[in-house]
Design a protein around this motif. Structure first.
Motif, PDB file in Angstrom:
ATOM      1  N   THR A 118      27.077  10.994   4.869  1.00 24.12           N
ATOM      2  CA  THR A 118      27.981  10.035   5.522  1.00 24.12           C
ATOM      3  C   THR A 118      27.307   9.141   6.545  1.00 24.12           C
ATOM      4  O   THR A 118      27.853   8.089   6.889  1.00 24.12           O
ATOM      5  CB  THR A 118      29.138  10.778   6.211  1.00 24.12           C
ATOM      6  OG1 THR A 118      28.619  11.671   7.200  1.00 24.12           O
ATOM      7  CG2 THR A 118      29.952  11.566   5.189  1.00 24.12           C
ATOM      8  N   GLN A 119      26.158   9.531   7.052  1.00 26.24           N
ATOM      9  CA  GLN A 119      25.491   8.746   8.092  1.00 26.24           C
ATOM     10  C   GLN A 119      24.251   8.045   7.547  1.00 26.24           C
ATOM     11  O   GLN A 119      23.263   7.859   8.249  1.00 26.24           O
ATOM     12  CB  GLN A 119      25.141   9.657   9.273  1.00 26.24           C
ATOM     13  CG  GLN A 119      26.375  10.244   9.938  1.00 26.24           C
ATOM     14  CD  GLN A 119      26.061  11.290  10.986  1.00 26.24           C
ATOM     15  OE1 GLN A 119      24.918  11.417  11.446  1.00 26.24           O
ATOM     16  NE2 GLN A 119      27.058  12.062  11.375  1.00 26.24           N
ATOM     17  N   LYS A 125      26.899   6.441   2.157  1.00 29.45           N
ATOM     18  CA  LYS A 125      28.317   6.325   2.483  1.00 29.45           C
ATOM     19  C   LYS A 125      28.959   5.147   1.757  1.00 29.45           C
ATOM     20  O   LYS A 125      30.179   5.131   1.521  1.00 29.45           O
ATOM     21  CB  LYS A 125      28.487   6.182   4.001  1.00 29.45           C
ATOM     22  CG  LYS A 125      29.928   6.041   4.474  1.00 29.45           C
ATOM     23  CD  LYS A 125      30.778   7.249   4.099  1.00 29.45           C
ATOM     24  CE  LYS A 125      32.210   7.078   4.562  1.00 29.45           C
ATOM     25  NZ  LYS A 125      33.106   8.154   4.065  1.00 29.45           N
ATOM     26  N   ILE A 170      30.330   0.039   7.012  1.00 31.72           N
ATOM     27  CA  ILE A 170      30.156   1.460   7.359  1.00 31.72           C
ATOM     28  C   ILE A 170      29.423   1.623   8.690  1.00 31.72           C
ATOM     29  O   ILE A 170      28.819   2.660   8.946  1.00 31.72           O
ATOM     30  CB  ILE A 170      29.416   2.216   6.238  1.00 31.72           C
ATOM     31  CG1 ILE A 170      28.030   1.609   6.002  1.00 31.72           C
ATOM     32  CG2 ILE A 170      30.240   2.224   4.960  1.00 31.72           C
ATOM     33  CD1 ILE A 170      27.158   2.458   5.083  1.00 31.72           C
ATOM     34  N   SER A 180      30.398   2.194  11.682  1.00 32.72           N
ATOM     35  CA  SER A 180      30.825   3.313  12.532  1.00 32.72           C
ATOM     36  C   SER A 180      30.214   4.626  12.057  1.00 32.72           C
ATOM     37  O   SER A 180      29.978   5.534  12.863  1.00 32.72           O
ATOM     38  CB  SER A 180      32.355   3.417  12.539  1.00 32.72           C
ATOM     39  OG  SER A 180      32.853   3.676  11.235  1.00 32.72           O
ATOM     40  N   TRP A 181      29.955   4.750  10.759  1.00 34.74           N
ATOM     41  CA  TRP A 181      29.310   5.959  10.222  1.00 34.74           C
ATOM     42  C   TRP A 181      27.819   5.955  10.498  1.00 34.74           C
ATOM     43  O   TRP A 181      27.243   6.969  10.908  1.00 34.74           O
ATOM     44  CB  TRP A 181      29.576   6.068   8.719  1.00 34.74           C
ATOM     45  CG  TRP A 181      30.999   6.309   8.367  1.00 34.74           C
ATOM     46  CD1 TRP A 181      31.954   5.361   8.102  1.00 34.74           C
ATOM     47  CD2 TRP A 181      31.651   7.572   8.252  1.00 34.74           C
ATOM     48  NE1 TRP A 181      33.149   5.952   7.825  1.00 34.74           N
ATOM     49  CE2 TRP A 181      32.999   7.315   7.903  1.00 34.74           C
ATOM     50  CE3 TRP A 181      31.227   8.893   8.392  1.00 34.74           C
ATOM     51  CZ2 TRP A 181      33.923   8.333   7.700  1.00 34.74           C
ATOM     52  CZ3 TRP A 181      32.148   9.913   8.185  1.00 34.74           C
ATOM     53  CH2 TRP A 181      33.477   9.633   7.844  1.00 34.74           C
ATOM     54  N   ARG A 222      26.815   6.948  14.127  1.00 34.19           N
ATOM     55  CA  ARG A 222      27.180   8.250  14.694  1.00 34.19           C
ATOM     56  C   ARG A 222      26.002   9.031  15.279  1.00 34.19           C
ATOM     57  O   ARG A 222      26.160   9.681  16.314  1.00 34.19           O
ATOM     58  CB  ARG A 222      27.922   9.082  13.654  1.00 34.19           C
ATOM     59  CG  ARG A 222      29.316   8.529  13.374  1.00 34.19           C
ATOM     60  CD  ARG A 222      30.163   9.455  12.535  1.00 34.19           C
ATOM     61  NE  ARG A 222      31.493   8.886  12.325  1.00 34.19           N
ATOM     62  CZ  ARG A 222      32.509   9.527  11.800  1.00 34.19           C
ATOM     63  NH1 ARG A 222      32.358  10.787  11.392  1.00 34.19           N
ATOM     64  NH2 ARG A 222      33.684   8.944  11.649  1.00 34.19           N
ATOM     65  N   TRP A 274      33.987   0.585  14.245  1.00 34.37           N
ATOM     66  CA  TRP A 274      34.932   0.826  13.163  1.00 34.37           C
ATOM     67  C   TRP A 274      35.750  -0.428  12.871  1.00 34.37           C
ATOM     68  O   TRP A 274      36.047  -0.744  11.711  1.00 34.37           O
ATOM     69  CB  TRP A 274      35.848   1.999  13.511  1.00 34.37           C
ATOM     70  CG  TRP A 274      36.620   2.534  12.344  1.00 34.37           C
ATOM     71  CD1 TRP A 274      36.402   2.260  11.023  1.00 34.37           C
ATOM     72  CD2 TRP A 274      37.738   3.425  12.388  1.00 34.37           C
ATOM     73  NE1 TRP A 274      37.313   2.936  10.232  1.00 34.37           N
ATOM     74  CE2 TRP A 274      38.132   3.660  11.044  1.00 34.37           C
ATOM     75  CE3 TRP A 274      38.427   4.065  13.412  1.00 34.37           C
ATOM     76  CZ2 TRP A 274      39.203   4.489  10.716  1.00 34.37           C
ATOM     77  CZ3 TRP A 274      39.482   4.897  13.081  1.00 34.37           C
ATOM     78  CH2 TRP A 274      39.858   5.104  11.761  1.00 34.37           C
TER      79      TRP A 274
END
Length: 371
Positions: A44-45, A49, A245, A247-248, A251, A266
């Protein structure tokens, strides 16, 4: 024929890819409890993603709706008396069909929420029972959350936009000469909506960005044909994917206490989603990819796939159990595609035909009365 009256075939393929991404996103949520923290972070990071963005893909739908729903309203022969009954039926008839399908699955295969890990999609976003009140509530598309068919939350915003379409079109036309400034205001508003947790401020500006594209479609296409810099569109593609993406990706670098920065990033997903729609129009490479037969097939089924996949995946999750999440992921996509093919044939396509007939009938009756 004006460009604004022609169909942009590549956008159908883009809608198909976005719908597929939502299915993969929900499969990832089912797999989440069975994955290690390191594996989840790796998935996800990173740019991986992009294969399964969830809400971000829905924002692509919203930008697409802002464009393709507004385009017919720009034609001289457009009739609002035909639009409203037809549009509402195109939304509500498939929604009713999807809820009936989901309810049958929920009743036929018992679900015990306590059998699922806490704070998971299967436990928190899947209904374990259906009552007439809950069914009718979700069928109205008015609640703020949906459990019988989890994805209907986005149809709620599609409904609101459809009802408010004259306002969106008026804004885009009224400020057409200042379209770049209006787009900046809309982009800033969707970021502010994330920061202040105001859903209407998050989603409506994305619809507006799509409508701005519709108003300026001829000019955008002409600009795309003039641009000869080979690196421009690939660079914009990287930018749009990053914003989608952001915001991912951020992180690992954004401290958990920095909620303002996380929310702002986001909020940029709506800008990324709009840029992707724009790229399909102006970049031949991406447009051709979205016009391939597989993409167009997915695009044809996209609405049906979107409506039926959540009940299918939820049922498979409870039927097979959380410990067999890998099996759900293995068969969930093909089963969802099969269900969507049947749903398209027996529910969505007849609904569209009925919507056109009703729209024409209402218009004829109103014209006869005023004659």
């Amino acid at each position: 024929m004006s460009d604004t009256s022609s169909r942009i075939t590549g956008l159908d393929g883009l809608r198909g890819f976005a719908s597929l991404a939502v299915v993969l996103y929900h499969l990832s949520l089912i797999a989440r409890p069975g994955l290690s923290e390191a594996t989840w972070a790796w998935l996800t990071q990173s740019p991986l993603k992009l294969l399964f963005p969830g809400t971000e893909s829905v924002l692509v739908f919203f930008a697409l709706s802002g464009l393709v729903v507004a385009l017919p309203a720009l034609r001289p022969d457009f009739e609002w008396t035909r639009y409203y009954p037809s549009r509402l039926m195109r939304l509500y008839l498939p929604v009713f069909g999807a809820l009936i399908f989901a309810s049958i699955l929920i009743i036929a295969i018992p679900r015990d929420a306590l059998s699922m890990p806490s704070e998971t999609w299967l436990r928190d976003a899947q209904a374990t029972s259906v009552t007439p009140i809950s069914f009718l509530a979700e069928a109205s598309l008015l609640p703020s959350s949906f459990d019988i068919d989890n994805v209907l939350w986005s149809l709620r915003w599609e409904l609101f936009f459809s009802l408010l379409l004259p306002l969106f079109v008026w804004l885009a036309i009224r400020f057409r000469r200042a379209s770049p400034y209006l787009a900046v205001i809309a982009a800033s508003a969707t970021v502010a909506g994330r920061i202040f947790e105001i859903d209407a401020l998050v989603y409506f500006p994305v619809f507006l960005l799509g409508t701005i594209i519709a108003i300026n479609l001829d000019g955008i296409r002409a600009f795309g044909q003039r641009v000869r810099t080979r690196m421009l569109w690939p660079a914009v593609a990287v930018l749009s994917a990053t914003l989608l993406i952001a915001s991912w990706l951020a992180r690992p670098f954004v401290d958990s206490s920095s909620e303002l920065a996380a929310d702002a990033l986001w909020g940029l997903a709506g800008v990324g989603a709009t840029l992707i729609v724009l790229l399909v129009i102006v970049w031949p490479v991406l447009r051709r990819a979205c016009e391939r037969p597989t993409a167009l097939w997915l695009g044809k089924l996209s609405f049906s796939l979107y409506l039926v996949h959540a009940p299918v995946l939820g049922t498979l999750g409870y039927l097979l159990g959380q410990e067999r999440w890998w099996l759900v992921c293995l068969i969930g996509l093909p089963v969802s595609l099969g269900a969507s093919m049947l749903f398209y044939r027996w529910i969505e396509r007849p609904s569209h035909l009925a919507a056109r007939r009703v729209g024409g009938y209402v218009t004829q009756r109103l014209q006869a009365r005023s004659a």
